[in-house]
Design a protein around this motif. Structure first.
Motif, PDB file in Angstrom:
ATOM      1  N   LEU A 143       5.275   8.835   1.670  1.00 31.13           N
ATOM      2  CA  LEU A 143       6.560   8.496   1.059  1.00 31.13           C
ATOM      3  C   LEU A 143       7.701   8.728   2.042  1.00 31.13           C
ATOM      4  O   LEU A 143       8.664   7.954   2.072  1.00 31.13           O
ATOM      5  N   ASP A 144       7.617   9.775   2.843  1.00 37.86           N
ATOM      6  CA  ASP A 144       8.675  10.055   3.815  1.00 37.86           C
ATOM      7  C   ASP A 144       8.858   8.889   4.783  1.00 37.86           C
ATOM      8  O   ASP A 144       9.984   8.503   5.105  1.00 37.86           O
ATOM      9  N   GLU A 145       7.733   8.324   5.240  1.00 38.07           N
ATOM     10  CA  GLU A 145       7.820   7.176   6.152  1.00 38.07           C
ATOM     11  C   GLU A 145       8.449   5.971   5.467  1.00 38.07           C
ATOM     12  O   GLU A 145       9.264   5.255   6.066  1.00 38.07           O
ATOM     13  N   ALA A 146       8.087   5.746   4.220  1.00 38.83           N
ATOM     14  CA  ALA A 146       8.638   4.618   3.479  1.00 38.83           C
ATOM     15  C   ALA A 146      10.132   4.793   3.251  1.00 38.83           C
ATOM     16  O   ALA A 146      10.915   3.847   3.407  1.00 38.83           O
ATOM     17  N   LEU A 147      10.559   6.013   2.898  1.00 42.13           N
ATOM     18  CA  LEU A 147      11.975   6.256   2.672  1.00 42.13           C
ATOM     19  C   LEU A 147      12.786   6.157   3.962  1.00 42.13           C
ATOM     20  O   LEU A 147      13.950   5.741   3.939  1.00 42.13           O
ATOM     21  N   ASP A 148      12.185   6.518   5.076  1.00 52.58           N
ATOM     22  CA  ASP A 148      12.874   6.339   6.362  1.00 52.58           C
ATOM     23  C   ASP A 148      13.195   4.865   6.600  1.00 52.58           C
ATOM     24  O   ASP A 148      14.262   4.531   7.131  1.00 52.58           O
ATOM     25  N   ALA A 149      12.284   3.990   6.218  1.00 53.19           N
ATOM     26  CA  ALA A 149      12.519   2.548   6.367  1.00 53.19           C
ATOM     27  C   ALA A 149      13.615   2.070   5.421  1.00 53.19           C
ATOM     28  O   ALA A 149      14.396   1.174   5.764  1.00 53.19           O
ATOM     29  N   VAL A 150      13.688   2.659   4.225  1.00 51.58           N
ATOM     30  CA  VAL A 150      14.746   2.306   3.279  1.00 51.58           C
ATOM     31  C   VAL A 150      16.099   2.745   3.819  1.00 51.58           C
ATOM     32  O   VAL A 150      17.106   2.032   3.686  1.00 51.58           O
ATOM     33  N   ARG A 151      16.139   3.912   4.432  1.00 53.70           N
ATOM     34  CA  ARG A 151      17.404   4.470   4.918  1.00 53.70           C
ATOM     35  C   ARG A 151      17.982   3.702   6.101  1.00 53.70           C
ATOM     36  O   ARG A 151      19.182   3.770   6.362  1.00 53.70           O
TER      37      ARG A 151
END
Length: 214
Positions: A143-151
């Motif tokens: 999830l951390d990797e996915a949220l980094d892409a969102v940010r």
């Protein structure tokens, strides 16, 4: 005698959504007072305006912290949607500024139980079930990797190159980022009324120098 299996399954699915929404609403009442008032944090930390022969592009970075209720919904396999939107203006001393560009990026984040991975769909228009299969998508192990892409909003095409002048000129830009709760299942939307944990929205207005894209 006709089987009522499909109808019964549909009713059960609806009841599960209603029950989950009720639990979500009930859970919000037990948050500490300070957390309930403050809500999750969101802040625009970087904006950059660039020009190439292909157009004018805006890049942005957002600091985003999701609250436990939002993370709990994600863990249940329910998708959440984010929207990044930008407007580009040309200043006019004799009248209000003229809008010369506008763009949006819609992002759908969901957990895939079969692969145990996180999928992020990206589209210039709202992502519905009908178009989810034809959007640009990325898969992440955490999830951390996915949220980094969102940010990170990378090179959002906001206008034609012909709409701007030379590098170094400054242009007013309005950038907005939000969590779009209108895309949640209807029972969840009802349960979220008045809950600050889901009020993730930030806006920044600034004049940016036009840079040459490297």
């Amino acid at each position: 005698m006709k089987s009522a299996g499909p109808d019964r399954d549909g009713r059960r699915g609806c009841l599960r959504l209603l029950a989950a929404a009720a639990l979500l609403a009930a859970g919000g009442g037990h948050l500490p007072a300070a957390q309930a008032q403050a809500g999750p944090a969101a802040e625009v930390t970087q904006l950059k305006l660039e020009r190439s022969d292909d157009g004018v592009f805006l890049s942005a970075a957002v600091r985003l912290d999701l609250s436990p209720p939002v993370l709990d919904v994600l863990d249940k396999g329910i998708a959440i949607h984010f929207v990044a939107e930008a407007e580009l203006f040309r200043e006019r001393w004799y009248w209000t500024d003229r809008q010369i560009g506008h763009a949006a990026r819609h992002m759908r984040l969901a957990y895939q139980p079969l692969t145990r991975r996180w999928r992020l769909n990206v589209s210039p228009v709202p992502i519905t079930a009908a178009i989810a299969g034809v959007t640009l998508n990325q898969n992440f192990d955490s999830l951390d990797e996915a949220l980094d892409a969102v940010r990170r909003i990378g090179r959002l095409r906001i206008a034609d190159a012909s709409e701007v002048g030379e590098e170094g000129e400054r242009y007013p830009v309005v950038f907005r980022f939000r969590l779009d709760t209108s895309q949640l299942p209807r029972p969840f939307q009802i349960g979220l009324v008045g809950q600050s944990d889901w009020n993730v929205a930030v806006e920044r207005s600034v004049q940016l120098p036009l840079e040459k894209m490297q």
